[in-house]
Design a protein around this motif. Structure first.
Motif, mmCIF file in Angstrom:
data_model
loop_
_atom_site.group_PDB
_atom_site.id
_atom_site.type_symbol
_atom_site.label_atom_id
_atom_site.label_comp_id
_atom_site.label_asym_id
_atom_site.label_seq_id
_atom_site.Cartn_x
_atom_site.Cartn_y
_atom_site.Cartn_z
ATOM 1 N N MET A 164 0.406 -1.358 0.173
ATOM 2 C CA MET A 164 0.063 0.408 -0.353
ATOM 3 C C MET A 164 1.573 1.576 -0.292
ATOM 4 O O MET A 164 1.540 0.870 0.519
ATOM 5 N N ARG B 128 -6.311 -5.762 2.854
ATOM 6 C CA ARG B 128 -5.203 -6.405 2.490
ATOM 7 C C ARG B 128 -5.644 -8.249 2.073
ATOM 8 O O ARG B 128 -5.819 -8.835 1.238
ATOM 9 N N TYR C 176 -6.603 -5.501 -1.268
ATOM 10 C CA TYR C 176 -6.070 -4.034 -2.209
ATOM 11 C C TYR C 176 -5.057 -3.618 -1.230
ATOM 12 O O TYR C 176 -4.821 -3.624 0.216
ATOM 13 N N ASP C 177 -4.479 -3.642 -2.621
ATOM 14 C CA ASP C 177 -2.945 -3.230 -1.712
ATOM 15 C C ASP C 177 -2.937 -1.049 -2.688
ATOM 16 O O ASP C 177 -1.877 -1.425 -2.891
ATOM 17 N N LYS D 129 2.964 -2.010 4.120
ATOM 18 C CA LYS D 129 3.862 -1.422 2.916
ATOM 19 C C LYS D 129 4.532 -2.466 1.804
ATOM 20 O O LYS D 129 4.519 -2.576 0.441
ATOM 21 N N PRO E 128 4.982 -6.469 0.034
ATOM 22 C CA PRO E 128 4.564 -7.629 -0.360
ATOM 23 C C PRO E 128 4.997 -8.418 1.116
ATOM 24 O O PRO E 128 5.215 -8.246 1.455
#
Length: 322
Positions: A1, A277, A281-282, A313, A315
Motif C-alpha cells: 500500500m 489487504r 486491496y493494496d 507497505k 508485499p
C-alpha cells in the motif's frame, strides 16, 4: 500500500508547494480534485485537456518527487433535478474522465448523485425508510428512471476512455452503502466500484471492516479515503445519526469528522488496513482532512504519523512458516 493525500486541503497553495510539503512528510501519492464541490485548484481539466505541455508539467511535478496520482476526484450531483446544476456537474465529470485517460490515471472518484422524486422536482430527495410506502415509490422511480440509466451511459463513456469509477458511499446520495453500491454495479458492470471512506460508514451505523469484507468479496474496492468520525454518545441520543445541525456546531452535533486516530483508536485502523489487504486491496490510502478541531497542517501531520504505524507497505512474500 501507499500513503496518499487528497490535495484539496491545500487548495490555497500552488501544486508545487503542496507536493513539496507532502514529499517532506513521506507521502507517496496524491489524489487531485478536478471539479464539482471540491474545485480544481491543482488540476483544471479545461486547461489541461487542451495543453499537452501543461499535462506533461503536471505529471513531471508529481513523478519528480517520487509520487504517483492515485485518482482524479470530481465530487458533484450529476443527477440533480435542476438541469443547469446537473449539467455543470456532468460536464466536470466528463472532462475528468477524458483527462484521466490522458494522464494515465485509471480511477475517477465521484458521487453517484441524487435525483428528485419526480420529473420537474427542484431539489434532491433522499429516501431512507421503507414506510410510509411513498418512499418505496420514490426509491424505485429514482433508480429505474435516473440512477441506472445515467450510470449505464457514463459507464460506457468511461470504458471507452479506459477509466473506472470509484463511487464514494456518502449519505445524501443514491449510493451510500455497500448494498446500494453493489446494486448499481450489478446493473452497470465492473466499471463501477467503491471509494471506501470509513468516516461515512461509521456515521451511518455501518462497521467499515464489514463493509470492506462485503465489497472485497466482489472485488469492488477501487480507492480508499482515510478519514475518521467521532460519535458523541450524549448528542446522538438527542439528534440521531442523521443529525441535520451544521458541521460548525461541533459541541452539539451527534458526530463530527476527525483526523485519523481521534475518532477510533489505532487498533481499529490497523484492523481496517489489514482487512483491506486480506480482500486484495493494496492501493493508495488517501488521507482526506475535514477535522474542524485541528488546523489543516496539524490534522494532516497527525494523520500521516498515525497511519504510518499501521499501513502495510511491503508485499507479503512467501509464508515461510506454513
Amino acid at each position: 500500500m501507499k500513503l496518499g493525500v487528497f490535495t484539496v486541503l491545500y487548495s490555497q497553495r500552488s501544486l508545487e508547494e503542496t507536493l513539496d510539503d507532502l514529499a517532506q512528510q513521506g507521502v507517496e501519492s496524491v489524489e487531485l480534485g478536478t471539479g464539482g464541490y471540491v474545485g480544481n485548484a491543482h488540476c483544471n481539466p479545461q486547461e489541461l485537456l487542451v495543453d499537452e505541455a501543461k499535462r506533461k508539467a503536471l505529471k513531471k511535478a508529481v513523478e519528480s518527487r517520487g509520487m504517483t496520482i492515485s485518482a482524479l476526484s470530481c465530487h458533484g450531483n450529476t443527477l440533480h433535478p435542476q438541469e443547469q446544476i446537473a449539467q455543470q456537474f456532468h460536464d466536470d465529470l466528463e472532462a475528468t474522465v477524458k483527462l484521466a485517460e490522458q494522464l494515465e490515471v485509471p480511477t475517477v472518484v465521484t458521487f453517484s448523485g441524487l435525483p428528485g422524486d419526480h420529473e420537474g422536482a427542484l431539489y434532491p430527495n433522499w429516501p431512507v425508510a421503507p414506510w410510509p410506502n411513498d418512499f418505496q415509490d420514490v426509491f424505485a422511480w429514482q433508480w429505474e428512471n435516473k440512477v441506472i440509466p445515467y450510470w449505464t451511459e457514463m459507464g460506457k463513456f468511461a470504458e471507452k476512455h479506459h477509466v473506472r469509477f470509484a463511487l464514494e458511499m456518502h449519505g445524501g446520495f443514491s449510493v451510500h452503502t455497500p448494498a446500494t453500491l453493489l446494486k448499481l454495479r450489478d446493473a452497470v458492470g465492473e466499471v463501477i466500484g467503491a471509494n471506501v471512506d470509513p468516516s461515512h460508514m461509521w456515521w451511518q451505523g455501518i462497521d467499515p471492516i464489514e463493509a470492506i469484507r462485503i465489497l472485497g468479496r466482489e472485488k469492488a474496492i477501487y480507492h480508499f479515503h482515510a478519514k475518521d468520525t467521532a460519535i458523541d454518545p450524549v448528542n446522538v441520543n438527542r439528534a440521531g445519526l442523521t443529525d441535520m445541525q451544521s458541521y460548525a456546531q461541533m459541541a452539539d452535533r451527534a458526530w463530527i469528522f476527525r483526523t485519523i486516530g481521534y475518532g477510533h483508536d489505532m487498533k481499529e485502523w490497523a484492523d481496517i488496513i489489514s482487512k483491506l489487504r486480506q480482500v486484495g486491496y493494496d492501493g493508495v490510502v488517501s488521507i482526506e482532512h475535514e477535522d474542524g478541531l485541528m488546523s489543516v497542517d496539524e490534522g494532516l501531520q497527525r494523520a500521516v504519523a498515525n497511519l504510518r504505524q499501521v499501513i502495510i507497505k511491503e508485499p507479503l512474500g512467501e509464508m515461510w512458516w506454513v
